[in-house]
Write a protein that holds these residues in place. Structure first.
Motif, mmCIF file in Angstrom:
data_model
loop_
_atom_site.group_PDB
_atom_site.id
_atom_site.type_symbol
_atom_site.label_atom_id
_atom_site.label_comp_id
_atom_site.label_asym_id
_atom_site.label_seq_id
_atom_site.Cartn_x
_atom_site.Cartn_y
_atom_site.Cartn_z
ATOM 1 N N ALA A 70 0.831 -1.195 0.000
ATOM 2 C CA ALA A 70 0.000 0.000 0.000
ATOM 3 C C ALA A 70 0.873 1.256 0.000
ATOM 4 O O ALA A 70 0.378 2.371 -0.025
ATOM 5 C CB ALA A 70 -0.918 0.004 1.208
ATOM 6 N N ARG A 71 2.156 1.063 0.097
ATOM 7 C CA ARG A 71 3.049 2.218 0.081
ATOM 8 C C ARG A 71 3.701 2.283 -1.285
ATOM 9 O O ARG A 71 4.602 1.537 -1.589
ATOM 10 C CB ARG A 71 4.146 2.054 1.123
ATOM 11 C CG ARG A 71 3.577 1.758 2.488
ATOM 12 C CD ARG A 71 4.710 1.391 3.388
ATOM 13 N NE ARG A 71 4.215 1.299 4.757
ATOM 14 C CZ ARG A 71 4.998 1.040 5.790
ATOM 15 N NH1 ARG A 71 6.278 0.873 5.600
ATOM 16 N NH2 ARG A 71 4.492 0.973 7.001
ATOM 17 N N GLY A 72 3.234 3.146 -2.085
ATOM 18 C CA GLY A 72 3.673 3.135 -3.470
ATOM 19 C C GLY A 72 4.996 3.815 -3.738
ATOM 20 O O GLY A 72 5.176 4.494 -4.728
ATOM 21 N N GLN A 73 5.956 3.690 -2.847
ATOM 22 C CA GLN A 73 7.218 4.399 -3.066
ATOM 23 C C GLN A 73 8.231 3.510 -3.791
ATOM 24 O O GLN A 73 8.171 2.284 -3.685
ATOM 25 C CB GLN A 73 7.802 4.857 -1.719
ATOM 26 C CG GLN A 73 6.961 5.955 -1.101
ATOM 27 C CD GLN A 73 7.307 6.167 0.376
ATOM 28 O OE1 GLN A 73 7.586 5.215 1.090
ATOM 29 N NE2 GLN A 73 7.248 7.411 0.801
ATOM 30 N N LYS A 79 11.172 3.069 -3.054
ATOM 31 C CA LYS A 79 11.914 2.342 -2.048
ATOM 32 C C LYS A 79 11.311 0.954 -1.818
ATOM 33 O O LYS A 79 12.008 -0.042 -1.702
ATOM 34 C CB LYS A 79 11.846 3.151 -0.736
ATOM 35 C CG LYS A 79 12.934 2.857 0.256
ATOM 36 C CD LYS A 79 12.819 3.807 1.454
ATOM 37 C CE LYS A 79 11.615 3.456 2.320
ATOM 38 N NZ LYS A 79 11.447 4.364 3.466
ATOM 39 N N THR A 81 1.234 -2.234 -6.708
ATOM 40 C CA THR A 81 0.873 -1.249 -5.705
ATOM 41 C C THR A 81 -0.638 -1.167 -5.589
ATOM 42 O O THR A 81 -1.350 -1.174 -6.576
ATOM 43 C CB THR A 81 1.409 0.130 -6.117
ATOM 44 O OG1 THR A 81 2.777 -0.005 -6.452
ATOM 45 C CG2 THR A 81 1.264 1.141 -4.998
ATOM 46 N N LYS A 82 -1.106 -1.090 -4.328
ATOM 47 C CA LYS A 82 -2.533 -0.886 -4.087
ATOM 48 C C LYS A 82 -2.828 0.583 -4.343
ATOM 49 O O LYS A 82 -1.986 1.424 -4.031
ATOM 50 C CB LYS A 82 -2.870 -1.226 -2.628
ATOM 51 C CG LYS A 82 -2.726 -2.701 -2.259
ATOM 52 C CD LYS A 82 -3.007 -2.821 -0.764
ATOM 53 C CE LYS A 82 -2.784 -4.246 -0.280
ATOM 54 N NZ LYS A 82 -2.861 -4.348 1.183
ATOM 55 N N SER A 84 0.168 6.703 3.512
ATOM 56 C CA SER A 84 -0.061 6.120 2.202
ATOM 57 C C SER A 84 -0.802 4.800 2.358
ATOM 58 O O SER A 84 -1.788 4.538 1.672
ATOM 59 C CB SER A 84 1.293 5.917 1.525
ATOM 60 O OG SER A 84 1.158 5.072 0.431
ATOM 61 N N HIS A 85 -0.304 4.006 3.312
ATOM 62 C CA HIS A 85 -0.933 2.719 3.570
ATOM 63 C C HIS A 85 -2.382 2.897 3.998
ATOM 64 O O HIS A 85 -3.290 2.244 3.483
ATOM 65 C CB HIS A 85 -0.148 2.003 4.665
ATOM 66 C CG HIS A 85 -0.673 0.640 5.002
ATOM 67 N ND1 HIS A 85 -1.532 0.414 6.047
ATOM 68 C CD2 HIS A 85 -0.454 -0.563 4.434
ATOM 69 C CE1 HIS A 85 -1.822 -0.868 6.100
ATOM 70 N NE2 HIS A 85 -1.162 -1.497 5.112
ATOM 71 N N ARG A 93 -4.388 4.061 0.998
ATOM 72 C CA ARG A 93 -4.482 3.104 -0.106
ATOM 73 C C ARG A 93 -5.293 1.861 0.271
ATOM 74 O O ARG A 93 -5.966 1.270 -0.590
ATOM 75 C CB ARG A 93 -3.095 2.682 -0.573
ATOM 76 C CG ARG A 93 -2.435 3.733 -1.444
ATOM 77 C CD ARG A 93 -0.968 3.400 -1.637
ATOM 78 N NE ARG A 93 -0.223 4.533 -2.189
ATOM 79 C CZ ARG A 93 -0.058 4.710 -3.481
ATOM 80 N NH1 ARG A 93 -0.591 3.882 -4.347
ATOM 81 N NH2 ARG A 93 0.633 5.744 -3.902
ATOM 82 N N THR A 98 -8.141 0.518 -1.970
ATOM 83 C CA THR A 98 -8.026 -0.765 -2.674
ATOM 84 C C THR A 98 -9.362 -1.508 -2.646
ATOM 85 O O THR A 98 -9.861 -1.975 -3.670
ATOM 86 C CB THR A 98 -6.948 -1.623 -2.008
ATOM 87 O OG1 THR A 98 -5.742 -0.879 -1.915
ATOM 88 C CG2 THR A 98 -6.699 -2.895 -2.806
#
Lengths: 111, 122, 893
Positions: free
Chosen positions: B84-87, B89, B104-105, C675-676, C679, C683
């Protein structure tokens, strides 16, 4: 520091000072006494130089040349010892005088 | 082309969505939501494809992935990594840990289906 | 019964008498009956140790040989005593004020307590005094020999010196080191030598009287005899007359034994005032009959008789043995009193400046008890006395006595006179420095050794004979008795001139070009400004002038502002108008205390005392000292402050850096987290909305279910965004509070209900509603939000098997404390200081469900409400404390 002022007032008004204590010396009297003491100290300080001078004097004397004019040892000795007697006595008297002069608190005559 | 898919994910709504999408196309989907016991479950089920979430309670997805790759029987197992962290990294971390694919979500349903298919086919 | 045995018996009896006198004097002193011990007369008589055995016997010999020159060594000291106002008064006062124990101590402490100088003067004193002690032993031996010759036994005389030395050592040890008096006063010894002074004067006067009236037939006859004698012609060498007079005056001040009786044993000015005139008279009497005795002796005694012993042989030749015995005792007294005092003085110097420093150096590091040191000091004194007497005896034994010794008197005088420039410079000249003193002493000592001492040991003894005629290495101007080409001078005067000249020049020159240390300057001030010093007769009427001096000094030490405040306060206390308080004892005491805080009690006392008492130090000098110490203190204080500040700043920076690092890590983590958090619901929303869009023929229940999932997730998103917005509004301070009146219990009720809406039965809440009956005037909604957050946190994070939360309310003066304490394991110590930061999430536990904004929001809210929230769970479960102010009118209800 107000006490002297009060005393002066009392003196001016002719009232006797309430507290019984020796009458303080007037400034000029104090001054005169201090002056006298300083002169005595000066004299005491001068004594050794005076003595030195007196004891150097024999150096200037000429000895007798076979019965001629001059001074004999006996005469010189009498002089030296005379000075020796006079100097300490004078010093002693001076010391006594200085002590008297620097003890003004003690009244000489009690009323 | 169908097979067994093990979904390791802790968000119930997402589990339900992926199960629906894949099973509609004939895939058999099991789910597991605890990080600590995930490796053991992979060994027991021996699925054709694993879908692994990066953030799990107990243990991180990257850790699980690394352990799976160290063991010979699961070294070549096709694994789809979800995060869920679209970075960038996170993508790099996934690749280093040995993910077969990375996603990526939020994703589209078709994307997931395609990815699972491609992994099974390879 | 032979004469020698009788002599021994009488001597022993006399010694026993001396012991008794000394013993009773000591005992009287111990009982505090010191008044008569301190009588000026006793002091004056004790000075008579100047007249030693050398002068007792030797003066007649000297007169017989070289006329009246002998008088000079009495005239010099007489002048010094008569001029007591100049030097002695000052010296004695310094000695008392500084507790000076010896010449070496005087020089050492004047020049910054330099032990090097102390050692130098000690060595000089020992070298100068040893031959002198030998001379005394010789005089006793010679006088005993005179009696021995009568019995024509002539044996065993050489051992006399030895036994006399031993006896003197015993006496000196017993009475000289009986106690360790800080004033170094020896009542017993002083009393004994006073008695001896009477004996020797009586002896000389008796012999003199006998000679003048008994033998010569009267004063005139004696004078006639003098004029008929070889010395009749008045003939004095002006150079020697003057030179010896000055030399003896110098020696009178510098001889260790004279310094001992003049300064160390001095108790008050009264003693000096009497001695000033009485002692010259004593000296006069001592020398009065010298010439008559010499002249009559030369007349009556056979050619070749030793004139040094006329005093003794003249009565003996006339069959007056009793008189001779008295004379013997007089000579014995002269010799012994000199040796005793010299041994005491030297042992003090040797012990204090050589033995003790070495002992302390060796003992460095070892723990020493004061009683311990005391014993060591006494022992070292005793050993030193033994050593000094042994040296004297050895000198006597090795030199073999005789003519070589007779000449040593002036040699020793010249040696100790080397201390004079440094001593006078020390007490009169503030500019004299340690380096200068050392240079002067060294020049003088070396020149003395070279031009007088070593030549006096006899030609060829140490220098080759050729040195005296052509100089060392043929350098003519270095001839020991014709230095720098100055010839045709009496060797003694030559040595006196050069040693004292080089000494003084070296002392002055080096002093001018060196800079003294602060301690030296302080000592210089104390030594050079004794009360009543010439020119220092300033009046010090109590009043403004003195207070101003105090003020200036206080300013330098305390700083201008503090000092002025202090003085103004004191002036007000005294009821004065201006800021000049009268120096009353109370004021001075307070001032002293204030100063003591900065410079130490002793210094403060000395400073104040010296300004007020007009004592030893002039204000100007105090200023210099105060300036220096103030500067030093200020400087060191500044350094200290700076280093403290640096340390503090460094620590703060380190802490800030750590916090920043932690926050930066948290921020990164938060960005991932946010972000998590965004997202994840997205989702689900996307997936299910695609399902709804793309899938035909979904069952209605499924469709409804999926739609409601989308709805819930959308709400979750909204809540997250709300939180973020809420926080940003709170942080920017744009929030407007909705103030209302309400009861605390109601607010908590609402919060509990809201927080536990989902699974209320799991977390037990314990409250005491009685304490919660407090009226509030605040934003009740916001406060409720805080409480909800705290309760929800407990619900989420409390890890106890049966989670329990206690809500405790406490009222404290103008604030109330609301504690939320659960029974879980609490927040980890390392996390406690970050939990209130934004985005901080203690665990990555999913069930927390928030983004770590809750506590950050709480803190913002409570701060807005004028209160504070903190974590107080030091031990046990998690505990949060909310502190809120109580308005006065609220509390009243």
């Amino acid at each position: 520091m107000t006490a002297p002022g009060q005393d002066t007032e009392a003196a001016l008004a002719g009232r006797p000072s309430r507290r019984a204590r020796p009458v303080p010396l007037l400034p000029e009297e104090q001054d005169r006494q201090g002056f006298r003491r300083r002169r005595l100290v000066d004299a005491a300080c001068a004594m050794p130089f005076f003595g030195m001078l007196l004891w150097w004097l024999p150096l200037l004397w000429r000895g007798t040349d076979a019965g001629g004019e001059g001074i004999t040892t006996a005469q010189a000795l009498i002089y030296i010892f005379a000075v020796w007697l006079a100097l300490p006595l004078a010093t002693g008297l001076l010391i006594r005088a200085i002590r008297r002069a620097s003890a003004p608190d003690r009244p000489e005559v009690r009323p | 082309m169908t097979g067994q898919v093990l979904l390791i994910e802790d968000e119930p709504n997402i589990i339900e969505a992926i199960k629906f999408i894949l099973s509609r196309e004939g895939w058999q989907v099991f789910s597991h939501s605890n990080g600590d016991t995930a490796v053991q479950t992979v060994r027991e089920r021996a699925p054709d494809v694993v879908i692994l979430d990066a953030m799990l309670p107990g243990r991180s997805g990257y850790d699980i992935l690394r352990e799976l790759r160290e063991s010979t029987e699961t070294a070549a197992l096709p694994i789809l990594m979800l995060t869920a962290r679209g970075q960038t990294k996170d993508r790099e971390m996934a690749e280093r840990a040995g993910a077969s694919r990375f996603m990526t979500k939020p994703f589209s349903n078709a994307e997931v289906l395609d990815a699972v298919r491609a992994l099974k086919g390879a | 019964m032979n004469t020698l045995n009788a002599l021994a018996a009488i001597s022993l009896g006399y010694v026993a008498l001396l012991f008794a006198v000394a013993f009773f004097a000591e005992r009287a002193a111990q009982r505090g009956r010191v008044k008569w011990l301190r009588a000026p007369l006793v002091y004056t008589l004790s000075l008579s140790i100047y007249c030693t055995g050398w002068t007792f016997y030797g003066a007649v010999g000297s007169a017989a040989r070289s006329g009246v020159e002998y008088l000079t060594i009495y005239l010099g000291p007489s002048l010094v005593m008569i001029g007591w106002w100049w030097i002695l008064r000052r010296l004695v006062r310094i000695g008392r004020a500084q507790r000076i124990t010896s010449v070496a101590d005087l020089i050492s402490s004047r020049y910054g307590k330099s032990n090097l100088l102390g050692v130098a003067v000690t060595i000089l004193a020992v070298v100068g005094t040893t031959p002198y002690i030998a001379l005394q032993l010789q005089s006793v031996t010679l006088s005993v020999d005179v009696f021995a010759n009568i019995d024509s036994e002539g044996a065993g005389a050489s051992s006399t010196a030895f036994w006399v030395a031993v006896g003197l050592a015993v006496f000196t040890v017993i009475f000289g080191t009986r106690t360790l008096d800080s004033n170094e006063r020896h009542h017993g010894v002083v009393m004994a030598i006073a008695l001896e002074a009477v004996v020797k004067l009586a002896a000389l006067l008796a012999v003199g009287g006998f000679v003048v009236w008994g033998l010569a037939g009267g004063v005139m006859e004696v004078l006639a005899r003098i004029d008929a004698s070889p010395m009749a012609r008045w003939q004095v060498d002006a150079g020697r007359w003057t030179g010896l007079m000055l030399l003896s005056a110098a020696a009178f001040l510098c001889l260790p034994r004279m310094f001992q009786v003049l300064v160390v044993e001095n108790d008050n000015d009264r003693q000096l005032r009497m001695a000033a005139w009485a002692f010259p008279l004593y000296l006069m009497l001592m020398s009065l009959f010298v010439v008559p005795i010499a002249v009559v002796g030369m007349d009556l005694l056979p050619e070749g008789a030793n004139p040094d012993l006329f005093v003794l042989t003249l009565p003996l030749s006339q069959g007056r043995e009793g008189l001779a015995l008295l004379t013997f005792l007089g000579g014995f007294s002269s010799a012994t009193s000199m040796v005793i005092v010299a041994a005491i003085a030297l042992s003090t110097m040797v012990s204090n400046h050589i033995v003790m420093p070495i002992w302390l150096e060796l003992r460095r590091g070892a723990a020493s008890v004061s009683g311990d040191v005391r014993q060591v000091v006494l022992l070292s004194r005793r050993l030193s006395i033994g050593g000094v007497l042994l040296l004297g005896y050895l000198y006597y034994a090795l030199s073999g006595g005789g003519a070589a010794l007779a000449a040593i008197g002036f040699v020793a005088f010249t040696g100790v006179a080397q201390v004079l420039p440094v001593m006078l410079g020390g007490i009169f000249w503030r500019g004299a420095t340690r380096a200068g003193a050392l240079a002067g002493l060294t020049f003088g000592f070396v020149t003395w050794l070279y031009t007088l001492y070593i030549p006096s040991l006899g030609g060829g003894a140490l220098f080759p004979e050729v040195w005296f005629t052509h100089g060392p290495l043929g350098i003519g101007w270095l001839r020991p008795e014709a230095l720098f080409g100055v010839t045709r001078l009496d060797p003694l005067l030559h040595a006196v001139f050069w040693s004292l000249t080089l000494n003084t020049v070296g002392f002055l020159a080096v002093s001018m070009f060196t800079f003294p240390s602060p301690l030296e300057r302080l000592q210089a001030v104390q030594f050079t400004t004794v009360q009543g010093a010439p020119g220092g007769a300033r009046s010090w009427l109590p009043g403004a002038a003195q207070t101003e001096d105090l003020m200036i000094m206080a300013q330098r030490i305390l700083g201008a502002r503090d000092a002025q405040a202090l003085f103004r306060r004191e002036a007000e206390r005294q009821g004065g108008e201006d800021m000049i308080p009268t120096p009353t004892p109370e004021f001075l005491q307070r001032l002293e205390r204030e100063l003591a805080g900065s410079v130490g009690a002793a210094t403060a006392h000395a400073m104040v005392g010296q300004i007020v008492g007009g004592l030893t130090v002039s204000v100007e000098d105090l200023m210099a000292v105060a300036d220096e110490s103030a500067q030093m203190m200020e400087y060191s204080a500044r350094l200290e402050t700076q280093s403290r500040e640096l340390t503090r700043t460094a620590a703060e920076l380190r802490a800030a850096n750590e916090k920043l690092t932690r926050l930066s890590v948290q921020k990164d983590a938060f960005l991932s987290q946010i972000s998590h958090e965004l997202r994840t619901p997205m989702t689900s929303i996307r997936a299910f909305s695609e399902i709804l869009r793309d899938t035909d023929g979904l069952a209605k229940t499924d469709r409804n279910r999926y739609a409601s999932i989308i709805h819930d997730e959308a709400i979750r998103l909204t809540r997250l965004l709300d939180d973020l917005l809420d926080l940003s509004v709170l942080e920017s301070g744009q929030v407007s509070l909705n103030l209302a009146r309400g009861k605390l219990s109601d607010v908590i009720d609402r919060a509990v209900a809201a927080a536990l809406a989902e699974d209320g039965d799991r977390l037990r809440i314990r409250r005491r509603s009685l304490n919660e009956q407090i009226w509030l005037h605040t934003d009740l909604e916001r406060l409720s939000q805080v409480f909800i957050n705290l309760i929800a946190n407990a619900r989420k994070y409390c890890d106890a098997a049966e989670p329990e939360l206690e809500i405790r309310v406490l009222t404290q003066r103008d604030q109330m404390l609301i504690d939320f304490i659960d029974n879980g394991s609490g927040v980890a110590a390392e996390a406690r200081d970050v939990i209130f930061e934004k985005f901080a999430r203690v665990s990555s536990d999913q069930k927390a469900g928030g983004a770590g904004l809750g506590l950050a929001i709480c803190r913002q809210i409570v701060t807005r409400l004028g209160g504070d929230i903190s974590y107080v769970g030091e031990h046990g479960g998690a505990a949060f404390r909310v502190v809120l102010p109580i308005r006065q009118e609220m509390a009243a209800q």
